[in-house]
Design a protein around this motif. Structure first.
Motif, PDB file in Angstrom:
ATOM      1  N   TYR A 188      -2.686  -4.962   6.125  1.00  0.00           N
ATOM      2  CA  TYR A 188      -3.417  -5.094   4.864  1.00  0.00           C
ATOM      3  C   TYR A 188      -3.882  -6.528   4.686  1.00  0.00           C
ATOM      4  O   TYR A 188      -3.100  -7.472   4.786  1.00  0.00           O
ATOM      5  CB  TYR A 188      -2.532  -4.692   3.686  1.00  0.00           C
ATOM      6  CG  TYR A 188      -3.193  -4.888   2.342  1.00  0.00           C
ATOM      7  CD1 TYR A 188      -4.242  -4.067   1.942  1.00  0.00           C
ATOM      8  CD2 TYR A 188      -2.778  -5.910   1.488  1.00  0.00           C
ATOM      9  CE1 TYR A 188      -4.859  -4.247   0.715  1.00  0.00           C
ATOM     10  CE2 TYR A 188      -3.384  -6.094   0.257  1.00  0.00           C
ATOM     11  CZ  TYR A 188      -4.429  -5.260  -0.118  1.00  0.00           C
ATOM     12  OH  TYR A 188      -5.043  -5.448  -1.334  1.00  0.00           O
ATOM     13  N   ASP A 230     -11.352   4.782  -4.718  1.00  0.00           N
ATOM     14  CA  ASP A 230     -11.991   5.212  -3.477  1.00  0.00           C
ATOM     15  C   ASP A 230     -11.394   4.393  -2.339  1.00  0.00           C
ATOM     16  O   ASP A 230     -11.472   3.160  -2.345  1.00  0.00           O
ATOM     17  CB  ASP A 230     -13.505   4.997  -3.543  1.00  0.00           C
ATOM     18  CG  ASP A 230     -14.177   5.939  -4.527  1.00  0.00           C
ATOM     19  OD1 ASP A 230     -13.668   7.062  -4.694  1.00  0.00           O
ATOM     20  OD2 ASP A 230     -15.198   5.549  -5.127  1.00  0.00           O
ATOM     21  N   LEU A 231     -10.799   5.079  -1.392  1.00  0.00           N
ATOM     22  CA  LEU A 231     -10.097   4.387  -0.317  1.00  0.00           C
ATOM     23  C   LEU A 231     -10.950   4.305   0.943  1.00  0.00           C
ATOM     24  O   LEU A 231     -11.524   5.299   1.381  1.00  0.00           O
ATOM     25  CB  LEU A 231      -8.790   5.114   0.013  1.00  0.00           C
ATOM     26  CG  LEU A 231      -7.744   5.177  -1.104  1.00  0.00           C
ATOM     27  CD1 LEU A 231      -6.555   6.020  -0.666  1.00  0.00           C
ATOM     28  CD2 LEU A 231      -7.280   3.778  -1.488  1.00  0.00           C
ATOM     29  N   THR A 232     -11.036   3.121   1.480  1.00  0.00           N
ATOM     30  CA  THR A 232     -11.675   2.923   2.776  1.00  0.00           C
ATOM     31  C   THR A 232     -10.747   2.060   3.623  1.00  0.00           C
ATOM     32  O   THR A 232     -10.083   1.152   3.107  1.00  0.00           O
ATOM     33  CB  THR A 232     -13.044   2.236   2.643  1.00  0.00           C
ATOM     34  OG1 THR A 232     -12.886   0.993   1.946  1.00  0.00           O
ATOM     35  CG2 THR A 232     -14.029   3.120   1.893  1.00  0.00           C
ATOM     36  N   PHE A 233     -10.696   2.364   4.901  1.00  0.00           N
ATOM     37  CA  PHE A 233      -9.813   1.633   5.808  1.00  0.00           C
ATOM     38  C   PHE A 233     -10.602   1.129   7.008  1.00  0.00           C
ATOM     39  O   PHE A 233     -11.511   1.807   7.495  1.00  0.00           O
ATOM     40  CB  PHE A 233      -8.677   2.538   6.299  1.00  0.00           C
ATOM     41  CG  PHE A 233      -7.757   3.013   5.213  1.00  0.00           C
ATOM     42  CD1 PHE A 233      -6.718   2.214   4.764  1.00  0.00           C
ATOM     43  CD2 PHE A 233      -7.926   4.266   4.634  1.00  0.00           C
ATOM     44  CE1 PHE A 233      -5.864   2.646   3.767  1.00  0.00           C
ATOM     45  CE2 PHE A 233      -7.074   4.716   3.637  1.00  0.00           C
ATOM     46  CZ  PHE A 233      -6.044   3.900   3.202  1.00  0.00           C
ATOM     47  N   VAL A 293      -4.431  11.210   1.624  1.00  0.00           N
ATOM     48  CA  VAL A 293      -4.021  10.625   0.343  1.00  0.00           C
ATOM     49  C   VAL A 293      -4.585  11.437  -0.819  1.00  0.00           C
ATOM     50  O   VAL A 293      -3.912  11.668  -1.828  1.00  0.00           O
ATOM     51  CB  VAL A 293      -4.476   9.153   0.243  1.00  0.00           C
ATOM     52  CG1 VAL A 293      -4.205   8.592  -1.153  1.00  0.00           C
ATOM     53  CG2 VAL A 293      -3.771   8.304   1.295  1.00  0.00           C
ATOM     54  N   ASP A 294      -5.814  11.895  -0.665  1.00  0.00           N
ATOM     55  CA  ASP A 294      -6.452  12.693  -1.708  1.00  0.00           C
ATOM     56  C   ASP A 294      -5.632  13.939  -2.027  1.00  0.00           C
ATOM     57  O   ASP A 294      -5.448  14.299  -3.193  1.00  0.00           O
ATOM     58  CB  ASP A 294      -7.857  13.085  -1.248  1.00  0.00           C
ATOM     59  CG  ASP A 294      -8.676  13.725  -2.354  1.00  0.00           C
ATOM     60  OD1 ASP A 294      -8.685  13.187  -3.473  1.00  0.00           O
ATOM     61  OD2 ASP A 294      -9.314  14.765  -2.104  1.00  0.00           O
ATOM     62  N   LEU A 333      -6.881   7.089  -9.032  1.00  0.00           N
ATOM     63  CA  LEU A 333      -6.926   6.899  -7.585  1.00  0.00           C
ATOM     64  C   LEU A 333      -8.249   6.250  -7.189  1.00  0.00           C
ATOM     65  O   LEU A 333      -9.319   6.793  -7.459  1.00  0.00           O
ATOM     66  CB  LEU A 333      -6.780   8.250  -6.874  1.00  0.00           C
ATOM     67  CG  LEU A 333      -6.779   8.237  -5.342  1.00  0.00           C
ATOM     68  CD1 LEU A 333      -5.548   7.497  -4.823  1.00  0.00           C
ATOM     69  CD2 LEU A 333      -6.808   9.659  -4.799  1.00  0.00           C
ATOM     70  N   PRO A 368      -7.824   8.805   4.136  1.00  0.00           N
ATOM     71  CA  PRO A 368      -8.279   9.025   2.755  1.00  0.00           C
ATOM     72  C   PRO A 368      -8.189  10.488   2.319  1.00  0.00           C
ATOM     73  O   PRO A 368      -7.891  10.779   1.155  1.00  0.00           O
ATOM     74  CB  PRO A 368      -9.731   8.543   2.786  1.00  0.00           C
ATOM     75  CG  PRO A 368      -9.768   7.537   3.880  1.00  0.00           C
ATOM     76  CD  PRO A 368      -8.837   8.085   4.931  1.00  0.00           C
ATOM     77  N   SER A 406      -8.810   6.252  10.456  1.00  0.00           N
ATOM     78  CA  SER A 406      -9.368   5.583   9.275  1.00  0.00           C
ATOM     79  C   SER A 406     -10.106   6.558   8.366  1.00  0.00           C
ATOM     80  O   SER A 406     -10.248   6.313   7.164  1.00  0.00           O
ATOM     81  CB  SER A 406     -10.310   4.450   9.692  1.00  0.00           C
ATOM     82  OG  SER A 406     -11.386   4.942  10.461  1.00  0.00           O
TER      83      SER A 406
END
Length: 202
Positions: free
Chosen positions: A200, A172-175, A141-142, A170, A138, A134
Motif C-alpha cells: 500500500y 470505488d476500489l482500484t489496485f 470486496v464488493d 464503500l 474489487p 487487481s
C-alpha cells in the motif's frame, strides 16, 4: 463451540429480540450463549438509531438468481434495506465472501468471465488469478460487503464487540497490479494455499 454455532445463535437471538419468524433449527443454537446475548442488550445497541429488522432471510429465496442460490443477506429491515451478520471468535476476520467466495465453475465464470477470453476452469484457474488479481479483488470486496449494512460481530473471551460497515460508504476500489505479490508466484509452485500481499502506497 464452533463459529457456525456462534453465528447461528446470534442470528436467532436477533429473531427473538424482535419477534421475527425464522427457519433456524433450534438444534443449531447454543442455549446458554443465546441467554447471554439477550441479557447483554447488545442487539438493541447494534440497532439503536437504525431501521429495525422485520424479516429473517435465512433459507429464503429472496435476492437469489440462477447464479445466486442462497440469499446473501441475513435480515430485511423496516426501510427495506438489507442487513448481514458475520461472526468471529477472537480477533480473526477471515471469511469467504457471499456468492463469489466459494463459487462453482458456472458461477465463477458468470462473475469473473469477462476478465479473459477463455472460459475459466480448474486447469487455468490459478493462472487466471495470478494474472487478473487487481481486477478480481474489487469484485470480491464488493460481495464481501453486499448488504446495505454489514455487521461484523466478535467474541473474545466473554466480551462482545462489533462494527457496522455501510455499503454506501464503500469507495470505488482500484489496485495497481505491480503492488501485488504472491508467496507462490507461478501456477506450478502454487500447490494448495497461496498468500496474497499488497504494497500500500499512501
Amino acid at each position: 463451540m464452533n463459529n457456525e454455532t456462534f453465528g447461528m445463535t446470534f442470528q436467532y437471538a436477533i429473531c427473538i429480540e424482535y419477534d421475527i419468524e425464522n427457519k433456524i433449527s433450534i438444534e443449531r443454537i447454543d442455549k446458554e450463549l443465546l441467554s447471554t446475548f439477550l441479557k447483554s442488550k447488545i442487539i438493541r445497541k447494534i440497532f439503536r438509531g437504525k431501521s429495525k429488522p422485520i424479516k429473517s432471510l435465512y433459507k429464503t429465496k429472496e435476492f437469489t438468481s440462477e447464479f445466486i442460490s442462497r440469499c446473501p443477506h441475513s435480515f430485511l429491515l423496516e426501510n427495506e434495506e438489507t442487513f448481514s451478520v458475520k461472526t468471529f471468535k477472537g480477533n480473526g476476520k477471515m471469511f469467504a465472501p457471499k456468492v463469489v467466495g466459494q463459487a462453482g465453475e458456472d458461477t465463477f465464470n458468470h462473475f469473473f468471465g469477462h476478465l479473459q477470453k477463455n472460459e475459466i476452469n480448474r486447469t487455468n484457474f490459478k493462472e487466471f488469478c495470478l494474472e487478473n488479481i487487481s481486477e478480481i479483488l474489487p469484485i470480491v470486496v464488493d460481495y464481501a460487503l453486499v448488504s446495505d449494512y454489514n455487521c461484523w460481530f466478535y467474541r473474545k473471551d466473554e466480551t462482545f464487540s462489533y462494527e457496522i460497515i455501510k455499503r454506501a460508504d464503500l469507495p470505488d476500489l482500484t489496485f495497481d497490479k505491480s503492488n501485488f505479490t504472491f508467496t507462490k508466484p507461478t501456477s506450478q509452485s502454487w500447490n494448495e494455499s497461496n498468500n496474497l500481499k499488497y504494497k500500500y502506497c499512501a
